[in-house]
Design a protein around this motif. Structure first.
Motif, PDB file in Angstrom:
ATOM      1  N   VAL A 127       0.845  -1.200   0.000  1.00 41.37           N
ATOM      2  CA  VAL A 127       0.000   0.000   0.000  1.00 41.37           C
ATOM      3  C   VAL A 127       0.879   1.248   0.000  1.00 41.37           C
ATOM      4  O   VAL A 127       0.649   2.191  -0.761  1.00 41.37           O
ATOM      5  N   VAL A 128       1.898   1.246   0.846  1.00 42.21           N
ATOM      6  CA  VAL A 128       2.827   2.379   0.917  1.00 42.21           C
ATOM      7  C   VAL A 128       3.540   2.560  -0.424  1.00 42.21           C
ATOM      8  O   VAL A 128       3.671   3.681  -0.933  1.00 42.21           O
ATOM      9  N   CYS A 129       3.954   1.460  -1.022  1.00 41.64           N
ATOM     10  CA  CYS A 129       4.664   1.544  -2.303  1.00 41.64           C
ATOM     11  C   CYS A 129       3.760   2.061  -3.412  1.00 41.64           C
ATOM     12  O   CYS A 129       4.218   2.796  -4.290  1.00 41.64           O
ATOM     13  N   ARG A 130       2.490   1.693  -3.376  1.00 43.76           N
ATOM     14  CA  ARG A 130       1.556   2.211  -4.382  1.00 43.76           C
ATOM     15  C   ARG A 130       1.426   3.728  -4.263  1.00 43.76           C
ATOM     16  O   ARG A 130       1.259   4.426  -5.272  1.00 43.76           O
ATOM     17  N   LEU A 178       2.199   6.437  -7.169  1.00 42.57           N
ATOM     18  CA  LEU A 178       1.257   7.474  -7.598  1.00 42.57           C
ATOM     19  C   LEU A 178       1.922   8.851  -7.637  1.00 42.57           C
ATOM     20  O   LEU A 178       1.484   9.743  -8.367  1.00 42.57           O
ATOM     21  N   LEU A 179       2.982   9.016  -6.850  1.00 43.10           N
ATOM     22  CA  LEU A 179       3.744  10.268  -6.851  1.00 43.10           C
ATOM     23  C   LEU A 179       4.781  10.288  -7.982  1.00 43.10           C
ATOM     24  O   LEU A 179       5.553  11.236  -8.103  1.00 43.10           O
ATOM     25  N   GLY A 180       4.791   9.233  -8.799  1.00 40.06           N
ATOM     26  CA  GLY A 180       5.691   9.192  -9.944  1.00 40.06           C
ATOM     27  C   GLY A 180       7.046   8.574  -9.666  1.00 40.06           C
ATOM     28  O   GLY A 180       7.966   8.692 -10.486  1.00 40.06           O
ATOM     29  N   ILE A 181       7.182   7.908  -8.528  1.00 40.07           N
ATOM     30  CA  ILE A 181       8.466   7.301  -8.151  1.00 40.07           C
ATOM     31  C   ILE A 181       8.496   5.842  -8.598  1.00 40.07           C
ATOM     32  O   ILE A 181       7.586   5.071  -8.281  1.00 40.07           O
ATOM     33  N   GLN A 205      -4.619   3.700  12.814  1.00 37.82           N
ATOM     34  CA  GLN A 205      -4.854   4.838  13.699  1.00 37.82           C
ATOM     35  C   GLN A 205      -4.321   6.132  13.083  1.00 37.82           C
ATOM     36  O   GLN A 205      -4.959   7.171  13.154  1.00 37.82           O
ATOM     37  N   GLN A 206      -3.125   6.038  12.479  1.00 40.12           N
ATOM     38  CA  GLN A 206      -2.490   7.206  11.889  1.00 40.12           C
ATOM     39  C   GLN A 206      -2.672   7.184  10.365  1.00 40.12           C
ATOM     40  O   GLN A 206      -2.596   6.123   9.754  1.00 40.12           O
ATOM     41  N   LEU A 207      -2.896   8.361   9.791  1.00 43.90           N
ATOM     42  CA  LEU A 207      -3.101   8.458   8.344  1.00 43.90           C
ATOM     43  C   LEU A 207      -1.805   8.172   7.601  1.00 43.90           C
ATOM     44  O   LEU A 207      -0.743   8.673   7.983  1.00 43.90           O
ATOM     45  N   LEU A 208      -1.925   7.384   6.540  1.00 46.96           N
ATOM     46  CA  LEU A 208      -0.732   7.017   5.759  1.00 46.96           C
ATOM     47  C   LEU A 208      -0.264   8.129   4.830  1.00 46.96           C
ATOM     48  O   LEU A 208       0.932   8.394   4.720  1.00 46.96           O
ATOM     49  N   ILE A 209      -1.197   8.761   4.130  1.00 44.68           N
ATOM     50  CA  ILE A 209      -0.822   9.723   3.087  1.00 44.68           C
ATOM     51  C   ILE A 209       0.076  10.841   3.610  1.00 44.68           C
ATOM     52  O   ILE A 209       1.107  11.142   2.996  1.00 44.68           O
ATOM     53  N   PRO A 210      -0.246  11.485   4.747  1.00 42.24           N
ATOM     54  CA  PRO A 210       0.654  12.542   5.230  1.00 42.24           C
ATOM     55  C   PRO A 210       2.061  12.035   5.547  1.00 42.24           C
ATOM     56  O   PRO A 210       3.049  12.743   5.312  1.00 42.24           O
ATOM     57  N   GLN A 211       2.157  10.805   6.044  1.00 42.17           N
ATOM     58  CA  GLN A 211       3.477  10.239   6.353  1.00 42.17           C
ATOM     59  C   GLN A 211       4.290  10.031   5.078  1.00 42.17           C
ATOM     60  O   GLN A 211       5.485  10.361   5.022  1.00 42.17           O
ATOM     61  N   VAL A 212       3.644   9.505   4.035  1.00 39.90           N
ATOM     62  CA  VAL A 212       4.329   9.264   2.763  1.00 39.90           C
ATOM     63  C   VAL A 212       4.718  10.595   2.107  1.00 39.90           C
ATOM     64  O   VAL A 212       5.849  10.748   1.625  1.00 39.90           O
ATOM     65  N   LEU A 213       3.805  11.566   2.122  1.00 36.94           N
ATOM     66  CA  LEU A 213       4.094  12.865   1.505  1.00 36.94           C
ATOM     67  C   LEU A 213       5.263  13.566   2.196  1.00 36.94           C
ATOM     68  O   LEU A 213       6.114  14.169   1.535  1.00 36.94           O
ATOM     69  N   GLN A 214       5.303  13.476   3.507  1.00 44.59           N
ATOM     70  CA  GLN A 214       6.409  14.108   4.244  1.00 44.59           C
ATOM     71  C   GLN A 214       7.753  13.495   3.851  1.00 44.59           C
ATOM     72  O   GLN A 214       8.738  14.213   3.628  1.00 44.59           O
ATOM     73  N   LEU A 215       7.793  12.170   3.746  1.00 43.88           N
ATOM     74  CA  LEU A 215       9.031  11.497   3.340  1.00 43.88           C
ATOM     75  C   LEU A 215       9.384  11.846   1.897  1.00 43.88           C
ATOM     76  O   LEU A 215      10.549  12.126   1.579  1.00 43.88           O
TER      77      LEU A 215
END
Length: 201
Positions: free
Chosen positions: A16-19, A23-26, A179-189
Motif C-alpha cells: 500500500v505504501v509503495c503504491r 502514484l507520486l511518480g516514483i 490509527q495514523q493516516l498514511l498519506i501525510p506520512q508518505v508525503l512528508q518522506l
C-alpha cells in the motif's frame, strides 16, 4: 539518485505504501515479484535451482514448482539458506539493471520483506520500515488469505526478523496501524527525499 528501501513483515502494508510512492511518480521495484520472474526466466538460475533441488523444481512446461520448493525449503533451514543464497545474487543483478533503466527519476524505491536478511539494505541509501501491530497484521492476513489459519500466519511471522529490529535499523518508520493516516506520512518522506536530491545537485 537516492535509493530508498521499504521493508516490514508480512501484513504490515508495504505494498500500500509503495503504491502511494508510485502514484507520486516514483519508480518502485518489488523484490518479491521480480524474484518470482527471475526464478522463472533466468536460465542460469534455473540450472542452479535444478542442480540443488532436483528436476522437480520446475514443471515439465518450465514453470517454477512453487509448492515443491516451498516444502523443500521452508521446513529445512539449510535448504532455505541454500535457496536464498542462489536466488538473491540474481535478483541483486536484476535490481542493478533496473536502477540503470530509471536514471532520470529523482529517487527510486525498492520493496523487500527480506531487506536485512538478504543484505539488500547495503545497496540502499535509506530504509523505511513499515510497522503495524501484530493483531492488526493477523486480521488483515486472515481477510486477504482466507485459506491460511492464524497458526499459519504466526508461523510465517516467527521466521521473519522482529519488527523492533527493523525499526531500530531503519532511518524512517511509517505507522500503518489503522490509527495514523498514511498519506501525510508518505508525503512528508517524499518531500524530504526530493529536497535531499536537490541539495545534492
Amino acid at each position: 539518485m537516492l535509493k530508498i528501501g521499504i521493508t516490514g513483515g508480512i501484513g504490515v502494508g508495504k505494498s500500500v505504501v509503495c503504491r502511494m510512492f508510485a502514484l507520486l511518480g516514483i519508480p518502485v521495484y518489488d523484490a518479491d515479484t521480480r524474484a518470482k520472474w527471475v526464478m522463472r526466466y533466468d536460465e542460469a538460475l534455473k540450472q542452479e535451482l535444478t542442480a540443488a533441488f532436483g528436476p522437480e523444481a520446475y514443471t515439465p512446461d518450465g514453470e517454477l514448482n512453487r509448492i515443491y520448493l516451498a516444502q523443500a525449503a521452508f521446513h529445512n533451514p539449510e535448504n532455505l539458506k541454500l535457496l536464498n543464497s542462489l536466488v538473491h545474487p540474481h535478483v541483486g543483478k536484476d535490481f542493478t539493471d533496473w536502477v540503470e533503466s530509471n536514471q532520470t527519476a529523482p529517487y527510486i524505491v525498492k520493496e523487500a520483506a527480506l531487506m536485512y536478511e538478504s543484505e539488500a539494505w547495503r545497496q540502499m541509501d535509506e530504509i523505511i520500515a513499515v510497522f503495524a501491530p501484530m493483531e492488526v497484521r493477523i486480521k488483515r492476513l486472515l481477510q486477504r488469505d482466507p485459506h491460511r489459519t492464524q497458526q499459519d500466519i504466526e508461523a510465517i511471522i516467527s521466521k521473519q526478523l522482529k519488527e523492533e529490529d527493523k525499526m531500530a535499523r531503519a532511518q524512517h518508520v511509517i505507522y500503518n496501524d489503522d490509527q495514523q493516516l498514511l498519506i501525510p506520512q508518505v508525503l512528508q518522506l517524499h518531500e524530504g527525499f526530493l529536497a535531499k536530491v536537490k541539495g545534492v545537485e
